[in-house]
Motif scaffolding. Structure first.
Motif, PDB file in Angstrom:
ATOM      1  N   TYR A  50      44.776  47.544  -6.080  1.00 51.20           N
ATOM      2  CA  TYR A  50      44.611  45.964  -6.876  1.00 51.20           C
ATOM      3  C   TYR A  50      42.999  45.583  -7.033  1.00 51.20           C
ATOM      4  O   TYR A  50      42.262  45.405  -6.007  1.00 51.20           O
ATOM      5  CB  TYR A  50      44.589  44.833  -5.496  1.00 51.20           C
ATOM      6  CG  TYR A  50      44.570  43.377  -6.190  1.00 51.20           C
ATOM      7  CD1 TYR A  50      43.067  42.996  -5.631  1.00 51.20           C
ATOM      8  CD2 TYR A  50      44.685  42.852  -7.616  1.00 51.20           C
ATOM      9  CE1 TYR A  50      42.462  41.105  -6.549  1.00 51.20           C
ATOM     10  CE2 TYR A  50      44.478  41.025  -7.388  1.00 51.20           C
ATOM     11  CZ  TYR A  50      43.878  40.837  -7.153  1.00 51.20           C
ATOM     12  OH  TYR A  50      43.183  39.668  -7.682  1.00 51.20           O
ATOM     13  N   LEU A  61      51.205  39.748  -7.233  1.00 50.77           N
ATOM     14  CA  LEU A  61      50.390  39.434  -6.702  1.00 50.77           C
ATOM     15  C   LEU A  61      49.541  38.440  -7.737  1.00 50.77           C
ATOM     16  O   LEU A  61      48.427  37.350  -7.333  1.00 50.77           O
ATOM     17  CB  LEU A  61      49.634  40.278  -6.227  1.00 50.77           C
ATOM     18  CG  LEU A  61      50.365  41.239  -4.865  1.00 50.77           C
ATOM     19  CD1 LEU A  61      49.482  42.387  -4.514  1.00 50.77           C
ATOM     20  CD2 LEU A  61      51.375  40.231  -3.968  1.00 50.77           C
ATOM     21  N   LYS A 108      47.597  37.953  -2.263  1.00 48.43           N
ATOM     22  CA  LYS A 108      46.323  38.750  -2.753  1.00 48.43           C
ATOM     23  C   LYS A 108      45.988  38.567  -1.001  1.00 48.43           C
ATOM     24  O   LYS A 108      46.013  39.952   0.078  1.00 48.43           O
ATOM     25  CB  LYS A 108      46.479  38.236  -3.364  1.00 48.43           C
ATOM     26  CG  LYS A 108      46.221  38.360  -4.746  1.00 48.43           C
ATOM     27  CD  LYS A 108      45.127  38.192  -6.468  1.00 48.43           C
ATOM     28  CE  LYS A 108      45.674  37.240  -6.306  1.00 48.43           C
ATOM     29  NZ  LYS A 108      44.176  37.150  -7.474  1.00 48.43           N
ATOM     30  N   ARG A 123      39.116  46.887  -3.739  1.00 54.38           N
ATOM     31  CA  ARG A 123      39.145  45.290  -4.833  1.00 54.38           C
ATOM     32  C   ARG A 123      37.703  46.199  -4.352  1.00 54.38           C
ATOM     33  O   ARG A 123      36.926  46.152  -4.273  1.00 54.38           O
ATOM     34  CB  ARG A 123      39.512  44.234  -3.641  1.00 54.38           C
ATOM     35  CG  ARG A 123      38.185  44.751  -2.460  1.00 54.38           C
ATOM     36  CD  ARG A 123      38.715  42.992  -1.216  1.00 54.38           C
ATOM     37  NE  ARG A 123      38.443  42.194  -2.051  1.00 54.38           N
ATOM     38  CZ  ARG A 123      38.642  40.656  -1.989  1.00 54.38           C
ATOM     39  NH1 ARG A 123      38.708  40.993  -0.735  1.00 54.38           N
ATOM     40  NH2 ARG A 123      38.058  40.094  -2.240  1.00 54.38           N
TER      41      ARG A 123
END
Length: 506
Positions: free
Chosen positions: A205, A271, A278, A290
């Motif tokens: 993500y 998400l 998240k 991230r």
């Protein structure tokens, strides 16, 4: 008779005065005034996140006992979850609710100044903030000056170059799939694919509200920094020119890359736009990578290890030989609300935190022997409950490395400002007041039309042209022209200004 009456009146007067003022004479005079609960000042502070059980207990007991003694005040914390912090904070500020002090990132200082949500701090700082002045570099304060006045306290005084332009990864999982480090975007993609093949419950993500600058390092040979988190404009660090990011070829490259990541599952579309979900996934230990933030590998380690005791985190830069830029020496800003009833106590409280290493350790780590222990010069936490966010107040004069974090991670962080340059944006604040109507319309269109493209959910090829037309119709060019005008004036003033002493340190 008159003399007798006069005598009785005099005796009565003395008796009344004794009753009223007896607490200030004799044995009662030695009792501190703070023993009277009704006379304590209550300082109301807004913070992001969730109040942990230990933090609630700590504030009500040990911390307020200390503040009662030292500052004659009581702290009342209101926590707002990260997922809707901005919305609820601005609601409280816009309606003039009775709050004194709050935190937000440095880019919001100019926004809240324009909206008249905050008050100037120069007199308060000079009168009550001597320890803040002593332990925070002078240039950190300069970034929060608008119109010659100070509007926020830049509480963090640490390394800051390249903030939000690195990538933080689960180093233990990276090594599990046979990769030692991250050098390129392709490395991140390979990491996700290999880990997803082993266990599809893990997800890759990249934040949708940040991360563009992380990708810029590889996707262009130019050096750019974004004006703020809204990602409309950027500065060319080599030419010093303000540019329209959303109209650039670089924006197209980023949008198309993110669209491909959604297709491949690297960005989970379930998400996107759901901050609470998240955060839940990260708390569950399912995060592969991230956006980094210089020290995020250290800050997030406990969260990762709550889910997986073997978790390790590390931050990397794409094109690591490219320079990193310092746009804001401190991204953390504490502001005193315009409606504050206790601005003096608010400044005294902030100053108290940096008054001594004892105070600093106390409010961040709690009670020694109960909440933390010192081992070989490092902090060992004895509870998993979060107290005051350490990163909000991280100060190189008082910093202690966590015992749980590997030395190479700490070394990375302490050396982060090497190969760094001061950004052309350093000290610049865009005063949105002259275009406040246009910028409100622009932001509304941006959120509706551009954010789905940013997230990778809407095709750049299909939706970009209409989105740009709508943005222009909302007044984008008017906002851009005003921004360029103010930035030109800022650069001229900066070139004409006499050199200042680099740091005001004792």
């Amino acid at each position: 008779m008159k003399r007798a009456v006069s005598g009785m009146v005099a005796i009565l007067f003395v008796s009344i005065m004794y009753i009223l003022y007896s607490k200030y004479i004799g044995p009662e005079a030695n009792k501190p005034v703070e023993d009277e609960p009704e006379s304590l000042v209550t300082l109301k502070v807004i913070m992001p996140g969730d109040l942990s059980a230990r933090m609630g207990d700590f504030v009500e007991n040990e911390l307020n006992d200390r503040l009662k003694k030292d500052l004659h005040m009581k702290l009342e914390l209101t926590y707002i979850p990260w997922s809707n912090y901005q919305q609820k904070l601005e609601l409280a500020l816009s309606t003039g609710e009775n709050y004194d002090l709050f935190w937000y990132g440095a880019p919001f200082v100019s926004v809240y100044y324009t909206k008249n949500y905050i008050q100037p701090l120069d007199e308060l700082l000079n009168q009550y903030g001597q320890d803040l002045i002593k332990h925070i570099p002078a240039e950190n304060f300069e970034q929060n000056r608008i119109g010659g006045k100070l509007w926020a306290i830049p509480t963090q005084a640490f390394t800051s170059a390249g903030k939000f332009s690195s990538v933080m990864v689960r180093q233990d999982l990276l090594e599990r799939v046979g990769v030692s480090d991250i050098k390129t975007i392709a490395d991140i993609e390979l990491f996700y694919e290999k880990m997803h093949a082993i266990d599809p419950s893990y997800y890759g993500y990249l934040e949708t509200d940040r991360g563009h600058e992380m990708l810029w390092r590889e996707l262009t040979d130019r050096n750019y920094s974004s004006l703020d988190e809204r990602l409309l404009f950027m500065v060319d660090e080599d030419s010093g020119e303000i540019l329209s990011y959303v109209e650039s070829d670089l924006y197209k490259k980023v949008a198309q890359l993110r669209e491909s990541w959604v297709t491949r599952g690297i960005i989970d579309k379930n998400l996107v736009g759901n901050p609470a979900a998240k955060i839940d996934q990260e708390n569950a230990g399912k995060l592969l990578f991230r956006v980094g933030a210089v020290s995020r590998a250290m800050e997030n380690l406990q969260t990762a290890r709550n889910a997986d005791p073997d978790a390790r985190l590390r931050e990397y830069y794409f094109e690591k030989d490219k320079p990193k830029f310092i746009t804001t020496p401190s991204n953390e800003a504490f502001m005193i609300a315009a409606a504050s009833k206790n601005p003096e106590r608010a400044m005294m409280f902030m100053n108290w935190i940096l008054h001594s290493k004892e105070n600093y350790n106390f409010i961040i780590y709690g009670v020694e022997g109960k909440d933390y222990a010192l081992e070989n010069g490092k902090i060992k936490l004895l509870t998993n409950d979060q107290l005051m966010y350490e990163w909000m107040w991280r100060n190189k004069d008082y910093f202690i490395a966590p015992a749980s974090v590997e030395d190479d991670i700490i070394d990375d962080m302490l050396k982060n400002d090497e190969n760094s340059r001061i950004s052309k944006l350093f000290g610049f604040h865009f005063n949105e007041a002259p275009v406040k109507h246009e910028i409100a319309q622009v932001i509304a269109v941006y959120k509706e039309k551009f954010e789905p493209i940013n997230f990778g959910l809407a095709s750049y090829e299909e939706f970009y042209e209409d989105a740009l037309i709508a943005l222009k119709k909302a007044g984008y060019d008017i906002v851009f022209a005003e921004l360029k005008k103010q930035f030109s004036e800022f650069k001229l003033q900066k070139s004409e200004a006499k050199p200042k002493v680099e740091r005001n340190r004792s």
